[in-house]
Structure formats: structure tokens, C-alpha cells
Design a protein around this motif. Structure first.
Motif, PDB file in Angstrom:
ATOM      1  N   UNK A   1       0.852  -1.192   0.000  1.00 29.78           N
ATOM      2  CA  UNK A   1       0.000   0.000   0.000  1.00 29.78           C
ATOM      3  C   UNK A   1       0.885   1.238   0.000  1.00 29.78           C
ATOM      4  N   UNK A   2       0.572   2.201  -0.881  1.00 31.66           N
ATOM      5  CA  UNK A   2       1.338   3.436  -0.992  1.00 31.66           C
ATOM      6  C   UNK A   2       0.586   4.639  -0.448  1.00 31.66           C
ATOM      7  N   UNK A   3      -0.733   4.560  -0.387  1.00 35.51           N
ATOM      8  CA  UNK A   3      -1.531   5.682   0.083  1.00 35.51           C
ATOM      9  C   UNK A   3      -2.992   5.451  -0.226  1.00 35.51           C
ATOM     10  N   UNK A   4      -3.828   6.420   0.118  1.00 33.86           N
ATOM     11  CA  UNK A   4      -5.261   6.307  -0.109  1.00 33.86           C
ATOM     12  C   UNK A   4      -5.797   7.626  -0.654  1.00 33.86           C
ATOM     13  N   UNK A   5      -6.954   7.545  -1.294  1.00 30.38           N
ATOM     14  CA  UNK A   5      -7.728   8.719  -1.684  1.00 30.38           C
ATOM     15  C   UNK A   5      -9.049   8.674  -0.944  1.00 30.38           C
ATOM     16  N   UNK A   6      -9.381   9.776  -0.278  1.00 33.04           N
ATOM     17  CA  UNK A   6     -10.625   9.868   0.474  1.00 33.04           C
ATOM     18  C   UNK A   6     -11.685  10.572  -0.366  1.00 33.04           C
ATOM     19  N   UNK A   7     -12.910  10.158  -0.186  1.00 27.34           N
ATOM     20  CA  UNK A   7     -14.067  10.863  -0.734  1.00 27.34           C
ATOM     21  C   UNK A   7     -15.023  11.085   0.427  1.00 27.34           C
TER      22      UNK A   7
END
Length: 523
Positions: free
Chosen positions: A338-344
Motif C-alpha cells: 500500500x502506498x496511500x489512499x484517496x478519500x471521498x
């Protein structure tokens, strides 16, 4: 210095080794109902129980090329919740006991694939550190009568504190329909089949606060600085804390003064020595030195020492555990980081990895410590520890030995696993014999026949420590469809099944199960 080859690595079949390194499937599901990051015991257990709860398609990713690459394979394999009556509150012990029950159930259901074996623990320590009710049991050459210790007197036991029973099912009870009414999967297509209701016992589990003391270099979390806090389960110099046995383990008949039970001890498959008549599982006994010698003839307690006895605990080869969980964990991929996330809004909309993006319905981070960006302000760190294995030798030992004098855990083939240390400030991957080997010398202080025994393995691992020294099972801050499970420190193997079941129940219902409401993320 050495390198990290554990005692468990050469005890697996070719099939088990293959299960630990599945690689990356070509048809890797990018939109799973549940995505789990972390392929240790906690992550694999979460995946298994999410599938068993009917939560839909489950994908687990592990950044290393092999599952259980860290503390999940470098530990001693102990599943001994009753020993935590010495150190921890009732909610912790109840959770560990349920995990032990789940191990028994899963191993039976899977035809012994996990490979647990039964253990008996002797925590040997100065009598002055254990004010534990009446005098400890003594040994006698006469066979004990029903309801008596080896000395012919009732085996004393400290009255246990009121608290909730630990024998309620985690995923039992009537089956609800395939609905996710309020949880993070509410807006996802419904998987077929029923799911289990959130089935934890009702009511909060109150208990004393956990220690938040810092860990000095080379010290146990709850004891004086030492390189030999043995074995992997903690053994601090604190007073015994009380807790009631579950209703399932409470002996029949009245308990006149709360100080002893008088039902016969159930059969123990691992014991060859004398049988004690007293509390069933869930109880701790005190034994004097003579009783210890009758139970374990080759063990010599130091002058003034007594022992706390716990029976019907379990142990496991942690790599075999991972190999048993993996085929039952949905789609499992190694070499995926895992490198990161995008939130909505308050939802994790995308998880970015080195092999592309995932869009999960629910996300579980079983990463040991809290990853960015949620780690801000979380008091956490990795704590290195050394372990070693002593080759079989000319001694008899049927009990796990613990306590401040030294100890070790016997494996079925006669090998003894010792450890581990707490090496604060050492962030290297190197294995130092000068740190590990004193554990073998400490073992010989109570098992003299082990003096000069061959050390067959030395290794180290890093345990995830979050302030409070309790597991964290909680939502990610500000995230409606994300959870974190970690900080299990030395108890990840012990707590894995109950942690996985709790997460599955929480995701399915949208409500935190009562037994984990105290395992919150410190902020």
C-alpha cells in the motif's frame, strides 16, 4: 551477529511453504467488498472471519514476498490467556479466552490443519511477589483423593473478581439475512448467503487501566530491566488480579468460601506427571517447590520460590497457522504494498499500491502500527526482541516455564523456545548472541539439566507497541469504512482469531462489539 531463521521455518511441509508465498494472482480483484492490508496473523484471521460472516469478496495484500514476515512468525507461538490474569484486566483475559476457544473450534473443523497443541504453564517467582490467598499446595507421596491437592488438602485458589463470562460465541446465534443495514457495505451489491449477527456478550467490559510506562532498553513492559523476560508471554512482577471463570468452566456445586473448587481436573493430553484435583480451565493454582518437583522432576525452583500453574492453554507453530489461514482467507496476494489512499468525504475511495489501485467497500489495516496519515499523535513504536531455541537434551519438561528467574516453552520434539527480550533503541535486523544466549543460561537456573545445552536457533523480530500495551481494534479516525487492528505487541498470535471475528462483526453491523470497545486507538 546472525540472521533471522526461526525455529519454525524448517518445520513446514512443501504445501505449507507454498501457501505462505502465493504471489500475485493475475485476476486480482480490484473492487473487493473487504480489502485487508497486512498478511500477518491478525490480517489473515480478519480475512477468514470476514468470509465466514458472509461479507462478500475479500482480498488480502501483503507487501513482503511471504505471509507472516514479521512478529507473526518470530514469536513463541503461545496462546495462554489465563497467564494474563497476572497482568491484565478482565476484558483482555476474556478476549484472549475466546480466541483460545476459536482456535480449538477452527482446528477441529479444519482437521488439525492449524496444528495446535495443549500446554501447561508454570510461572516460577519469589513467593513475596505473589500474595495469592492461602498456602500453596504441597506434594505428597500419596495419591490425591478427589477434591484434594497432592498434600491431601483442598487446593487453594484466590476468589475471582466479578465480571462478564468469556464463553459467549463471537459469531454464533441466529443467522440474519444478507443485509448490511448500517455498515460501510450498505451501498455495495449484496453477496449471496446469510451472515452471522454481531454476537458478542452485551454490556461494557470495565477494567483497570493498562500500564503506560515507557519501555527502558532491555526491559519488560511491566518489570525491571532485564534481557531475559521469559517466555514470549509477559511475566511482570505485579500482583495477581482476580477474575471469575466463565459459566462453562465453573465447577458444579457451591463454593463455600470462594477460595477453592473441588471438582476433578479434566484430562491433560500433554501431562505425564501427577494429576492435580482442583479448578478446571480458567483457574490459576499456587504450587510450592515440592509440588513443582512432583509435577516436573527436572525443574528446581530457587529457594523461596513458588509457582503459579495454568493448564489447558495452547501453542502453535505460527507459520503453520499462517499457512492454514491463507487458503481460507479469500484472494491473497504477496508482494503488494500500500502506498496511500484517496478519500471521498469520510470514506476511503481508493487504495493505491505498487500494482495499481483498489476500490474497496471496507478497508482493514492490519499493519502492526498505525500507518500514515492516521499515525499523527499516536504514541507507538516497534520493539525489537531476541528469541532462541535450545536443541532437545537429557531432561524431562512438560510445562512452559516462565517468570523472573528464566524459562522456556517445550515443543513436541523436545526443543525449548526461549524469549523474548525487549531491546529498546535497537532498530537493526542483526541478531546478537550476547543478548540472546543469556536466556539459555537463565533456563538452566531452573532446569539444571539444560546447562550447556546446544542453541540451535537465534532470531529476532519487531513487535508493534502502542501506548497502553493493549491491542487496538478501532475505526480509523474520521473514516466510516476503515478499521485498524494492531498494537498486539507480544499477543498477536493469541488474540488473532478473536480480533478477526470482532472486525467481521463490526463491519457487518456497523456497531462496535462490546468486548472491543476498550481497545481504542490512543489519541
Amino acid at each position: 551477529m546472525g540472521h533471522r531463521v526461526t525455529v519454525w521455518d524448517d518445520r513446514l511441509s512443501a504445501g505449507e511453504l507454498a501457501a505462505l508465498a502465493p504471489g500475485r494472482p493475475e485476476d486480482l480483484d480490484r473492487t473487493p467488498d473487504v480489502l485487508i492490508v497486512g498478511g500477518g496473523a491478525i490480517g489473515l484471521s480478519a480475512a477468514v472471519f470476514c468470509l465466514r460472516a458472509g461479507l462478500g469478496r475479500v482480498v488480502l495484500i501483503e507487501r513482503a514476498e511471504r505471509l507472516a514476515p514479521g512478529a507473526s512468525s518470530g514469536n513463541g507461538g503461545a496462546i495462554a490467556p489465563d497467564m494474563h490474569l497476572l497482568t491484565d484486566g478482565p476484558e483482555f483475559v476474556a478476549f484472549g479466552r475466546r480466541s483460545l476457544e476459536l482456535y480449538r473450534e477452527l482446528d477441529a473443523e479444519w482437521g488439525g490443519a492449524i496444528g495446535t497443541w495443549e500446554t501447561r504453564w508454570l510461572d516460577i517467582r519469589p513467593a513475596s511477589t505473589v500474595p495469592f490467598g492461602p498456602q500453596p499446595a504441597s506434594a505428597s507421596s500419596a495419591a490425591p483423593l478427589p477434591g484434594q491437592s497432592l498434600s491431601g488438602t483442598p487446593l487453594s485458589r484466590r476468589p475471582l473478581r466479578d465480571g462478564p463470562p468469556s464463553d459467549g460465541p463471537l459469531l454464533g446465534g441466529p443467522l440474519a439475512g444478507p443485509r448490511f443495514p448500517d455498515g460501510p457495505l450498505a451501498d455495495r451489491p449484496l453477496p449471496g448467503g446469510p451472515r452471522a449477527e454481531p454476537p458478542f456478550p452485551d454490556g461494557p467490559l470495565a477494567g483497570p487501566p493498562f500500564s503506560d510506562r515507557p519501555l527502558p532498553r532491555g526491559s519488560s513492559p511491566d518489570g525491571p530491566p532485564s534481557r531475559r523476560s521469559l517466555p514470549e508471554e509477559p511475566s511482570p512482577d505485579e500482583l495477581l488480579r482476580d477474575r471469575p471463570p466463565s459459566e462453562a468452566s465453573r465447577p458444579p456445586g457451591p463454593v463455600p468460601d470462594g477460595s477453592h473448587f473441588d471438582d476433578p481436573q479434566p484430562d491433560r493430553s500433554q501431562a505425564d506427571g501427577p494429576r492435580f484435583d482442583g479448578p478446571q480451565r480458567g483457574g490459576l493454582w499456587l504450587l510450592d517447590a515440592a509440588a513443582v518437583r512432583e509435577l516436573e522432576p527436572d525443574v528446581v525452583p530457587p529457594d523461596g520460590a513458588i509457582a503459579v500453574l495454568a493448564e489447558r492453554q495452547l501453542a502453535v507453530n505460527p507459520l503453520r497457522l499462517a499457512a492454514a489461514l491463507a487458503p481460507r482467507a479469500g484472494q491473497v496476494a504477496t508482494g503488494v504494498a500500500m502506498l496511500g489512499v484517496t478519500m471521498r468525504g469520510d470514506r476511503v475511495a481508493a487504495v493505491h499500491t505498487n500494482v495499481g489501485d483498489f476500490s474497496p467497500g471496507a478497508l482493514i489495516l492490519a499493519t502492526g502500527l498505525v500507518p500514515a496519515p492516521w499515525d499523527v499523535g499516536v504514541p507507538q513504536r516497534w520493539v525489537k526482541g531476541h528469541m532462541l531455541a535450545v536443541a532437545p537434551g537429557p531432561w524431562r519438561l512438560g510445562s512452559v516455564l516462565a517468570g523472573p528467574f528464566g524459562g522456556g516453552s517445550p515443543l513436541p520434539d523436545g526443543t525449548i523456545v526461549c524469549g523474548g527480550t525487549f531491546d529498546e533503541g535497537d532498530q537493526t535486523l542483526d541478531v546478537y548472541p550476547e543478548i540472546a544466549d543469556p536466556m539459555a543460561a537463565a533456563l538452566a537456573t531452573i532446569l539444571p539439566a539444560a546447562a550447556g545445552a546446544t542453541i540451535s536457533r537465534r532470531w529476532c523480530c519487531f513487535r508493534p507497541y502502542i501506548e497502553g500495551r493493549q491491542p487496538v481494534i478501532d475505526r480509523l479516525p474520521g473514516v466510516s469504512n476503515g478499521w485498524f487492528a494492531g498494537g498486539h505487541f507480544t499477543t498477536g498470535i493469541m488474540m488473532a482469531p478473536a480480533t478477526g471475528a470482532a472486525l467481521a462483526a463490526w463491519i457487518g453491523s456497523g456497531t462496535a462489539p462490546p468486548p472491543v470497545r476498550s481497545f481504542t486507538l490512543p489519541r
